[in-house]
Design a protein around this motif. Structure first.
Motif, PDB file in Angstrom:
ATOM      1  N   LEU A   1      -8.809   2.613  -3.883  1.00 10.52           N
ATOM      2  CA  LEU A   1      -9.730   2.929  -4.986  1.00 10.52           C
ATOM      3  C   LEU A   1      -9.221   4.099  -5.814  1.00 10.52           C
ATOM      4  CD1 LEU A   1     -13.321   2.401  -3.510  1.00 10.52           C
ATOM      5  CD2 LEU A   1     -11.898   0.829  -4.833  1.00 10.52           C
ATOM      6  N   ALA A   2      -8.557   5.069  -5.188  1.00 13.87           N
ATOM      7  CA  ALA A   2      -7.985   6.186  -5.944  1.00 13.87           C
ATOM      8  C   ALA A   2      -6.915   5.667  -6.900  1.00 13.87           C
ATOM      9  CB  ALA A   2      -7.405   7.231  -4.991  1.00 13.87           C
TER      10      ALA A   2
ATOM     11  N   GLY B   1       0.798  -1.228   0.000  1.00 12.37           N
ATOM     12  CA  GLY B   1       0.000   0.000   0.000  1.00 12.37           C
ATOM     13  C   GLY B   1       0.827   1.273   0.000  1.00 12.37           C
ATOM     14  N   MET B   2       1.914   1.290  -0.771  1.00 12.01           N
ATOM     15  CA  MET B   2       2.773   2.474  -0.842  1.00 12.01           C
ATOM     16  C   MET B   2       2.463   3.351  -2.055  1.00 12.01           C
ATOM     17  SD  MET B   2       6.405   0.660   0.211  1.00 12.01           S
ATOM     18  CE  MET B   2       7.415   2.131   0.015  1.00 12.01           C
TER      19      MET B   2
ATOM     20  N   ASN C   1      -5.249  -1.320   0.333  1.00  7.64           N
ATOM     21  CA  ASN C   1      -5.859  -0.089   0.839  1.00  7.64           C
ATOM     22  C   ASN C   1      -5.209   0.379   2.148  1.00  7.64           C
ATOM     23  OD1 ASN C   1      -7.757   1.963   0.407  1.00  7.64           O
ATOM     24  ND2 ASN C   1      -9.154   1.061   1.911  1.00  7.64           N
ATOM     25  N   THR C   2      -3.976  -0.034   2.346  1.00 13.16           N
ATOM     26  CA  THR C   2      -3.256   0.221   3.601  1.00 13.16           C
ATOM     27  C   THR C   2      -3.346   1.665   4.079  1.00 13.16           C
ATOM     28  OG1 THR C   2      -1.686  -1.343   2.637  1.00 13.16           O
ATOM     29  CG2 THR C   2      -1.057  -0.279   4.717  1.00 13.16           C
ATOM     30  N   ARG C   3      -3.232   2.586   3.155  1.00 14.22           N
ATOM     31  CA  ARG C   3      -3.255   4.006   3.509  1.00 14.22           C
ATOM     32  C   ARG C   3      -4.446   4.722   2.859  1.00 14.22           C
ATOM     33  NH1 ARG C   3       1.967   1.859   3.277  1.00 14.22           N
ATOM     34  NH2 ARG C   3       3.098   2.316   5.200  1.00 14.22           N
ATOM     35  N   GLY C   4      -5.491   3.926   2.565  1.00 14.16           N
ATOM     36  CA  GLY C   4      -6.755   4.504   2.092  1.00 14.16           C
ATOM     37  C   GLY C   4      -6.808   4.839   0.611  1.00 14.16           C
ATOM     38  N   MET C   5      -5.705   4.573  -0.116  1.00 16.61           N
ATOM     39  CA  MET C   5      -5.632   5.019  -1.509  1.00 16.61           C
ATOM     40  C   MET C   5      -6.012   3.936  -2.518  1.00 16.61           C
ATOM     41  SD  MET C   5      -2.178   7.412  -1.483  1.00 16.61           S
ATOM     42  CE  MET C   5      -1.118   6.268  -0.580  1.00 16.61           C
TER      43      MET C   5
ATOM     44  N   ASN D   1       0.827   5.761  -4.887  1.00 18.02           N
ATOM     45  CA  ASN D   1      -0.103   6.895  -4.930  1.00 18.02           C
ATOM     46  C   ASN D   1      -0.571   7.061  -6.369  1.00 18.02           C
ATOM     47  OD1 ASN D   1       1.386   9.176  -6.374  1.00 18.02           O
ATOM     48  ND2 ASN D   1       2.909   8.507  -4.868  1.00 18.02           N
ATOM     49  N   PRO D   2      -1.709   7.752  -6.569  1.00 16.83           N
ATOM     50  CA  PRO D   2      -2.298   7.812  -7.908  1.00 16.83           C
ATOM     51  C   PRO D   2      -1.392   8.405  -8.982  1.00 16.83           C
ATOM     52  CG  PRO D   2      -3.919   8.490  -6.269  1.00 16.83           C
ATOM     53  CD  PRO D   2      -2.613   8.344  -5.544  1.00 16.83           C
TER      54      PRO D   2
END
Lengths: 304, 304
Positions: free
Chosen positions: A213-214, A178-179, A207-211, A181-182
């Protein structure tokens, strides 16, 4: 518009780290229920050593016990030649090889550097020749390594090239911890699609850091249509205690369906299977749509 | 590249629905700690009736008690003329008016149709004239109503137009119950930015169905740079029990900073404040980066 192809990984990636062994019959029921929802692929189990992953010690019984449906590919994780032979003997549609893009994650997770993994893959590919089985390779830490940090894009592209040269047919770029970013996802997806427009790339997010789906959105915006996802968001990252795990299948399907992007999946049927997960695994799951309901859910006006 | 402007809403939108009253001194400490992190704005409280929202019955003491920092705007929710007079007497930088885009949500939440809200706003705006206070209006259910369902884009655009004609200076488009999807967000943001390129639009998302950050990404891709967010993901939606609430400030800041988009916020300082929330509110919070650590967190290699 292309229909997305969702590869459901909960039976393998999710169940392998559960505290309790899920009985073989329950696994078969789960996979059969998932098959009926219209998912493109299901990663059913791993043909690894029962000592390494006791939770998946019933790999043969599971693959032999499930109902096969036309249009639903059954894929299994294969760590070595022995695992490949076991998988082929059960009649799977696809095998998934796993290696890391970074040396230290490879050594920690597989006891192999990427170079050693590539040598082993060559043996396995030789064994699959003529079988008609699709060979996919998952490239862990494609977006960063929890031990080393940044994994240069040139390194990932170089490994993709060597995998394709070896004869691997599909490649999964994995954000193992989960590292990603979009912005980074957009760049790497554009780079691989530009160089290999015909190769089937799958994206695997956590989805470790909530990203989660983004990142899936960013990948789809570049033209990616194949995604790994895990029912209920089962699975996880041993390096991020307290964090959620894989991107949740029904939340991913829900987002894309709400956007008007076809997934081929019957979301209501999928949600019904997800609703049974807490009883199956003995704990709550991080998936959100199964708790909140779909975006088109209507509520009665509150009483005044 | 424009620095994002984050409006922290936890002290108002989060604390108002907590089961327990947070002591005034603790609220002031929280807001002062948030002010020091570089957030552009903080919605500190609501000047509503103490009977309607007992948790925020200390609005005056909070606003008078906090330290004011240059560059950090203090905004407060104002439901009516009386609330506006109380807010102006405390010397706030901004007031935030709230109305719904849909009739049934307006009636359920505010006991007013959108038309009635607009009439009231006219009175409030008259009272603010000459005060130098910025007037923002938040438009609830801009992306869908939990009672009525779809809210047509033309209706939202029509209400934005009337708000701007009334003299409202900034508008927040709110996905009040987490119904928005990234495609819809992209369309509505493009539509408002095309018609009113100079107006400061803020986007307010909930993570009810896991799409909070994906929606923020989609909004940013159209040119939106102002976001509401709530520390720890505090806040919520009474119509989605078990679901998470507002999009989490530190997770939003983390995503954009990882993407190379400046937020002006000291993320480490923000995470430190978030880490104290569970003790403050007496329960775990849904924010994920505070549990998993930032994406650049490194782990020691496991022992062999």
């Amino acid at each position: 518009m292309t229909t997305l192809q969702i590869n459901e990984v909960a039976p393998r990636d999710g169940l392998q780290i559960e505290a309790e062994f899920v009985p073989t019959e329950a696994k078969i029921r789960l996979i059969d229920a998932l098959s009926a929802t219209g998912l493109a692929r299901i990663e059913a189990t791993s043909f690894t050593s029962p000592k390494a992953i006791p939770n998946l010690r019933d790999a043969e019984e599971v693959v032999r016990g499930i109902k096969r449906r036309p249009g639903v590919g059954i894929t299994v994780l294969v760590p070595n030649l022995r695992g490949c032979e076991r998988a082929l003997a059960c009649g799977v549609d696809e095998i998934n090889l796993v290696m890391s893009a970074s040396d230290s994650h490879g050594l920690a997770n597989l006891r192999m550097t990427p170079e050693q993994s590539l040598e082993r893959f060559a043996e396995i590919l030789a064994a699959t020749r003529g079988s008609g089985v699709f060979v996919n390779a998952s490239l862990s830490t494609s977006f960063g390594c929890p031990f080393e940090g940044e994994v240069p894009e040139t390194r990932v592209l170089g490994l993709v090239e060597r995998l394709l040269e070896l004869g691997v047919e599909g490649i999964t770029l994995c954000d193992t911890t989960g590292m990603a970013n979009p912005a980074q996802v957009g760049r790497l997806c554009e780079a691989v699609l530009e160089r290999w427009p015909e190769a089937p790339f799958t994206l695997h997010f956590h989805n470790t850091r909530g990203m989660g789906l983004a990142n899936a959105l960013a990948a789809w915006q570049t033209g990616i249509v194949r995604f790994d996802a895990s029912l209920g968001g089962l699975g996880g990252c041993p390096y991020a205690p307290g964090a959620t795990g894989n991107v949740c299948t029904e939340d991913l399907v829900h987002m894309f369906e709400q956007m008007g992007v076809a997934t081929g999946v019957d979301l209501d049927a999928l949600l019904a299977v997800s609703a049974g997960l807490p009883e199956l695994v003995g704990h709550a799951t991080p998936g959100q749509v199964v708790k909140a309901g779909k975006a088109d859910r209507r509520y009665p006006m509150p009483a005044r």
